[in-house]
Design a protein around this motif. Structure first.
Motif, PDB file in Angstrom:
ATOM      1  N   LEU A  71      -6.449  -2.353  -0.853  1.00 19.41           N
ATOM      2  CA  LEU A  71      -6.248  -3.419   0.122  1.00 19.41           C
ATOM      3  C   LEU A  71      -7.586  -4.136   0.266  1.00 19.41           C
ATOM      4  CD1 LEU A  71      -4.121  -1.095   0.990  1.00 19.41           C
ATOM      5  CD2 LEU A  71      -4.001  -2.370   3.128  1.00 19.41           C
ATOM      6  N   PRO A  72      -7.744  -5.294  -0.376  1.00 20.51           N
ATOM      7  CA  PRO A  72      -9.013  -6.020  -0.241  1.00 20.51           C
ATOM      8  C   PRO A  72      -9.265  -6.407   1.206  1.00 20.51           C
ATOM      9  CG  PRO A  72      -7.665  -6.918  -2.026  1.00 20.51           C
ATOM     10  CD  PRO A  72      -6.789  -5.991  -1.235  1.00 20.51           C
ATOM     11  N   SER A  73     -10.502  -6.679   1.510  1.00 20.44           N
ATOM     12  CA  SER A  73     -10.849  -7.103   2.859  1.00 20.44           C
ATOM     13  C   SER A  73     -10.067  -8.362   3.220  1.00 20.44           C
ATOM     14  CB  SER A  73     -12.355  -7.386   2.938  1.00 20.44           C
ATOM     15  OG  SER A  73     -12.706  -7.870   4.212  1.00 20.44           O
ATOM     16  N   GLY A  74      -9.398  -8.325   4.368  1.00 17.78           N
ATOM     17  CA  GLY A  74      -8.614  -9.472   4.814  1.00 17.78           C
ATOM     18  C   GLY A  74      -7.181  -9.472   4.334  1.00 17.78           C
ATOM     19  N   CYS A  75      -6.794  -8.500   3.509  1.00 14.80           N
ATOM     20  CA  CYS A  75      -5.422  -8.436   2.990  1.00 14.80           C
ATOM     21  C   CYS A  75      -4.471  -7.981   4.096  1.00 14.80           C
ATOM     22  CB  CYS A  75      -5.353  -7.473   1.805  1.00 14.80           C
ATOM     23  SG  CYS A  75      -3.686  -7.215   1.157  1.00 14.80           S
ATOM     24  N   ARG A  76      -3.394  -8.746   4.296  1.00 17.33           N
ATOM     25  CA  ARG A  76      -2.440  -8.408   5.350  1.00 17.33           C
ATOM     26  C   ARG A  76      -0.991  -8.388   4.866  1.00 17.33           C
ATOM     27  NH1 ARG A  76      -4.537  -8.403  10.449  1.00 17.33           N
ATOM     28  NH2 ARG A  76      -6.674  -9.138  10.661  1.00 17.33           N
ATOM     29  N   THR A  77      -0.765  -8.703   3.603  1.00 19.77           N
ATOM     30  CA  THR A  77       0.596  -8.684   3.066  1.00 19.77           C
ATOM     31  C   THR A  77       0.601  -7.922   1.745  1.00 19.77           C
ATOM     32  OG1 THR A  77       0.374 -10.715   1.750  1.00 19.77           O
ATOM     33  CG2 THR A  77       0.994 -10.964   4.079  1.00 19.77           C
ATOM     34  N   SER A  78       1.795  -7.571   1.289  1.00 19.57           N
ATOM     35  CA  SER A  78       1.912  -6.831   0.031  1.00 19.57           C
ATOM     36  C   SER A  78       1.548  -7.694  -1.174  1.00 19.57           C
ATOM     37  CB  SER A  78       3.340  -6.292  -0.124  1.00 19.57           C
ATOM     38  OG  SER A  78       4.277  -7.362  -0.116  1.00 19.57           O
ATOM     39  N   ASP A  79       1.507  -9.012  -0.997  1.00 18.18           N
ATOM     40  CA  ASP A  79       1.196  -9.903  -2.118  1.00 18.18           C
ATOM     41  C   ASP A  79      -0.245  -9.767  -2.596  1.00 18.18           C
ATOM     42  OD1 ASP A  79       3.761 -10.901  -2.002  1.00 18.18           O
ATOM     43  OD2 ASP A  79       3.226 -12.564  -0.679  1.00 18.18           O
ATOM     44  N   CYS A  80      -1.134  -9.326  -1.719  1.00 14.80           N
ATOM     45  CA  CYS A  80      -2.548  -9.249  -2.101  1.00 14.80           C
ATOM     46  C   CYS A  80      -2.980  -7.834  -2.484  1.00 14.80           C
ATOM     47  CB  CYS A  80      -3.441  -9.781  -0.980  1.00 14.80           C
ATOM     48  SG  CYS A  80      -3.199  -8.958   0.613  1.00 14.80           S
ATOM     49  N   LEU A  81      -2.035  -6.904  -2.540  1.00 12.40           N
ATOM     50  CA  LEU A  81      -2.376  -5.548  -2.955  1.00 12.40           C
ATOM     51  C   LEU A  81      -2.774  -5.536  -4.428  1.00 12.40           C
ATOM     52  CD1 LEU A  81       0.518  -3.504  -1.293  1.00 12.40           C
ATOM     53  CD2 LEU A  81      -1.792  -3.883  -0.419  1.00 12.40           C
ATOM     54  N   ILE A  82      -3.732  -4.701  -4.765  1.00 14.31           N
ATOM     55  CA  ILE A  82      -4.189  -4.554  -6.155  1.00 14.31           C
ATOM     56  C   ILE A  82      -3.928  -3.116  -6.579  1.00 14.31           C
ATOM     57  CG2 ILE A  82      -6.149  -4.723  -7.731  1.00 14.31           C
ATOM     58  CD1 ILE A  82      -7.421  -6.676  -5.744  1.00 14.31           C
ATOM     59  N   ARG A  83      -3.246  -2.953  -7.711  1.00 10.61           N
ATOM     60  CA  ARG A  83      -2.834  -1.617  -8.155  1.00 10.61           C
ATOM     61  C   ARG A  83      -3.667  -1.166  -9.346  1.00 10.61           C
ATOM     62  NH1 ARG A  83       1.804  -1.041  -5.327  1.00 10.61           N
ATOM     63  NH2 ARG A  83       2.722  -3.014  -4.636  1.00 10.61           N
ATOM     64  N   TYR A  84      -4.006   0.112  -9.323  1.00 10.06           N
ATOM     65  CA  TYR A  84      -4.770   0.700 -10.425  1.00 10.06           C
ATOM     66  C   TYR A  84      -3.809   1.435 -11.348  1.00 10.06           C
ATOM     67  CZ  TYR A  84      -8.015   3.703 -12.971  1.00 10.06           C
ATOM     68  OH  TYR A  84      -8.710   4.345 -13.961  1.00 10.06           O
ATOM     69  N   HIS A  85      -3.843   1.096 -12.642  1.00  9.70           N
ATOM     70  CA  HIS A  85      -2.948   1.728 -13.610  1.00  9.70           C
ATOM     71  C   HIS A  85      -3.714   2.444 -14.720  1.00  9.70           C
ATOM     72  CE1 HIS A  85       0.485  -0.110 -11.713  1.00  9.70           C
ATOM     73  NE2 HIS A  85       0.035  -1.335 -11.927  1.00  9.70           N
ATOM     74  N   GLY A  86      -5.000   2.663 -14.514  1.00  9.97           N
ATOM     75  CA  GLY A  86      -5.815   3.272 -15.559  1.00  9.97           C
ATOM     76  C   GLY A  86      -5.852   4.787 -15.498  1.00  9.97           C
ATOM     77  N   GLU A  87      -6.824   5.342 -16.186  1.00 11.74           N
ATOM     78  CA  GLU A  87      -7.000   6.794 -16.256  1.00 11.74           C
ATOM     79  C   GLU A  87      -7.406   7.346 -14.893  1.00 11.74           C
ATOM     80  OE1 GLU A  87     -10.090   9.986 -18.367  1.00 11.74           O
ATOM     81  OE2 GLU A  87     -10.142   7.849 -18.880  1.00 11.74           O
ATOM     82  N   LEU A  88      -6.812   8.474 -14.523  1.00 18.55           N
ATOM     83  CA  LEU A  88      -7.103   9.077 -13.218  1.00 18.55           C
ATOM     84  C   LEU A  88      -8.282  10.044 -13.334  1.00 18.55           C
ATOM     85  CD1 LEU A  88      -3.510   9.712 -11.810  1.00 18.55           C
ATOM     86  CD2 LEU A  88      -5.154   7.971 -11.081  1.00 18.55           C
ATOM     87  N   SER A  89      -9.441   9.490 -13.636  1.00 16.37           N
ATOM     88  CA  SER A  89     -10.672  10.280 -13.673  1.00 16.37           C
ATOM     89  C   SER A  89     -11.657   9.666 -12.688  1.00 16.37           C
ATOM     90  CB  SER A  89     -11.278  10.292 -15.077  1.00 16.37           C
ATOM     91  OG  SER A  89     -11.749   9.001 -15.433  1.00 16.37           O
ATOM     92  N   VAL A  90     -12.620  10.454 -12.263  1.00 11.49           N
ATOM     93  CA  VAL A  90     -13.608   9.969 -11.295  1.00 11.49           C
ATOM     94  C   VAL A  90     -14.355   8.765 -11.851  1.00 11.49           C
ATOM     95  CG1 VAL A  90     -15.710  10.559 -10.029  1.00 11.49           C
ATOM     96  CG2 VAL A  90     -13.875  12.249 -10.246  1.00 11.49           C
ATOM     97  N   ASP A  91     -14.818   8.887 -13.079  1.00  8.61           N
ATOM     98  CA  ASP A  91     -15.620   7.826 -13.687  1.00  8.61           C
ATOM     99  C   ASP A  91     -14.819   6.538 -13.839  1.00  8.61           C
ATOM    100  OD1 ASP A  91     -18.043   6.906 -14.856  1.00  8.61           O
ATOM    101  OD2 ASP A  91     -17.155   7.117 -16.838  1.00  8.61           O
ATOM    102  N   ALA A  92     -13.582   6.653 -14.337  1.00  9.02           N
ATOM    103  CA  ALA A  92     -12.765   5.462 -14.587  1.00  9.02           C
ATOM    104  C   ALA A  92     -12.389   4.757 -13.285  1.00  9.02           C
ATOM    105  CB  ALA A  92     -11.508   5.846 -15.363  1.00  9.02           C
ATOM    106  N   VAL A  93     -11.996   5.524 -12.278  1.00 13.17           N
ATOM    107  CA  VAL A  93     -11.564   4.923 -11.009  1.00 13.17           C
ATOM    108  C   VAL A  93     -12.730   4.247 -10.299  1.00 13.17           C
ATOM    109  CG1 VAL A  93     -10.643   5.401  -8.704  1.00 13.17           C
ATOM    110  CG2 VAL A  93      -9.622   6.501 -10.703  1.00 13.17           C
ATOM    111  N   THR A  94     -13.851   4.942 -10.186  1.00 16.84           N
ATOM    112  CA  THR A  94     -14.986   4.363  -9.457  1.00 16.84           C
ATOM    113  C   THR A  94     -15.567   3.155 -10.192  1.00 16.84           C
ATOM    114  OG1 THR A  94     -16.444   6.017 -10.487  1.00 16.84           O
ATOM    115  CG2 THR A  94     -15.618   6.494  -8.281  1.00 16.84           C
TER     116      THR A  94
END
Length: 477
Positions: free
Chosen positions: A220-243
């Motif tokens: 949820l970016p700063s100022g996001c108030r609707t589902s339209d501005c959500l950003i989804r992560y679809h990459g590898e679920l590792s600490v390095d990749a996510v951060t």
């Protein structure tokens, strides 16, 4: 006759298209469910699921029917999935079934054998208490207050009873630690149905779902108030990749480049600005810079240049002889030529790193620039480092173009600064009519030493500085 055919042509075509849609398109939108396997209606209760399975199993046990291996596996899988309250909820609402591969796996193992030989149960629940891995849980009541925070949120959608979520839990704790100070993190359990549905994607049928199941990471970016501005992560679920994804794509932080022993000198030290402190991180793992390090690189870009080096034991003697680095992790601050590196060994969190960056952001003899003039107390329009109430203070400025002579004078200025800052090394300071006032002024932060690059800055642009005569102090040397 022709007019009659034309009159019926369009209705026939529309009817054919409607039948095609109903017979071929709609069934694909609603594929057979596990309820269909049991011969019951969708969203039947656990009791109805159990009853349907027991009817089938009674026929198998009595020998009335002998199911094929694949049929038995599908029916048994449906029974186990739909009699577990959490798994059933996830399947009914979000179409999540993370152990679907079990059907193919078990079928391959027992193909050609009796269904009675199959080891039960087919599905395995998470082995630990769900509450062991949950922290900063977000409920529907908490959600509105999240919008008041100015930092972005990284939210993990998870489920109790999920083996994948359990495996990810330690990674998540590490991710939350690394993002501390630069972003907020929280967890939403799928049992918070209203909130989880808001955060989910939608199928063409309108059903909420998570593309890769759970855990699912959403920003949820700063100022996001609707589902339209959500950003989804679809990459590898590792600490390095996510951060790295979060720091780069969400926070817009610069990456810190890795250098080798050979390239560090030519590509980093020689090409970095001579006015900046060089900050070198030594990593034992090769992981990319943490978000708070990258945030520091952004915040202190005017003061320092940053680099990473992968620690290798065969190069340890080189790094010891060069920077006095014994092991990794470590961080080195390189200031002016001739000044000993400042080295810190061991892991560090955001708070500790911020403190040592603030302490070491300036060169030993700080450079006077428009950016630093107020901070150094060298701008008459500002205030002394001693405080706003100080009426008179001093700033000794060495100005010149970069040259061996300037480096020599900077070394002299550093020596003066060091001696005046250290009472133990200044013998008889209280008796020396010249040095005693200087020592007191340094201690009270009313006296600052700085240098100015005459090549990059015009001396005339630095306005109204109070100058302190250095010549008398140089007599000590």
């Amino acid at each position: 006759m022709a007019s009659t055919i034309k009159a019926y042509c369009l209705p026939v075509i529309l009817f054919s298209l409607a039948m095609f849609f109903q017979l071929f398109v709609l069934p694909r939108s609603f594929p057979p469910s596990h309820y269909d396997v049991l011969g019951i209606k969708r969203h039947s209760s656990i009791e109805e699921v159990t009853e349907a399975y027991e009817k089938r199993s009674s026929k198998w046990n009595s020998g009335v029917e002998v199911p094929a291996i694949i049929d038995f596996i599908k029916i048994r899988y449906a029974f186990e999935l739909l009699t577990n309250p959490v798994w059933k909820r996830n399947y009914d609402i979000f179409a999540i079934e993370e152990q679907l591969n079990v059907i193919e796996k078990v079928n391959g193992k027992y193909e050609g054998r009796s269904f009675l030989e199959i080891e039960l149960p087919l599905l395995q629940a998470a082995s630990t208490d769900p509450g062991d891995h949950v922290f900063n849980a977000i409920t529907s009541k908490d959600f509105q207050s999240m919008f008041e925070n100015t930092k972005a949120w990284l939210v993990q959608l998870y489920s109790f009873g999920s083996d994948r979520c359990e495996q990810f839990s330690n990674y998540w704790k590490r991710i939350a630690t690394l993002l501390d100070g630069v972003a907020n993190t929280g967890m939403v359990e799928l049992g918070e149905v209203q909130l989880a549905t808001f955060l989910a994607e939608r199928k063409p049928t309108g059903q909420p779902f998570f593309r890769n199941g759970v855990p699912s990471l959403i920003v949820l970016p700063s100022g996001c108030r609707t589902s339209d501005c959500l950003i989804r992560y679809h990459g590898e679920l590792s600490v390095d990749a996510v951060t790295d994804w979060f720091a780069t794509n969400i926070l817009g932080l610069p990456r810190i480049i890795y250098y080798t022993k050979e390239s560090l000198g030519q590509r980093f030290l020689q090409q970095s600005s001579p006015h900046k402190v060089k900050v070198i991180f030594f990593s034992a793992t090769g992981e990319r810079a943490t978000p708070f390090m990258r945030q520091a690189a952004k915040n202190y870009w005017a003061y320092a240049s940053f680099a990473f080096v992968l620690w290798q034991e065969e190069e340890s003697s080189f790094w010891w002889n060069t920077f006095k680095v014994e092991s990794a992790p470590a961080i080195v601050f390189l200031k002016e030529s001739g000044v000993e590196p400042v080295v810190h060994h061991g892991s560090m969190d955001n708070s500790f790193f911020s403190n040592i960056m603030e302490q070491n952001k300036q060169q030993e003899l700080p450079q006077l620039r428009s950016l630093t003039s107020m901070e150094l107390g060298c701008d008459a329009r500002g205030y002394s480092r001693a405080g706003n109430d100080t009426m008179t203070w001093y700033c000794v400025i060495l100005a010149g173009r970069l040259s061996p002579e300037l480096y020599k004078m900077r070394e002299t200025m550093r020596r003066v600064q060091k001696i005046l800052s250290n009472d133990g090394e200044l013998k008889g300071a209280n008796e020396d009519q010249w040095s005693a006032p200087s020592t007191i002024a340094v201690k009270e932060k009313r006296l600052t030493f700085a240098w100015l690059d005459g090549e990059a800055q015009q001396v005339s642009s630095i306005l109204f500085y109070f100058r302190f005569c250095l010549s008398s102090m140089l007599m000590m040397f």
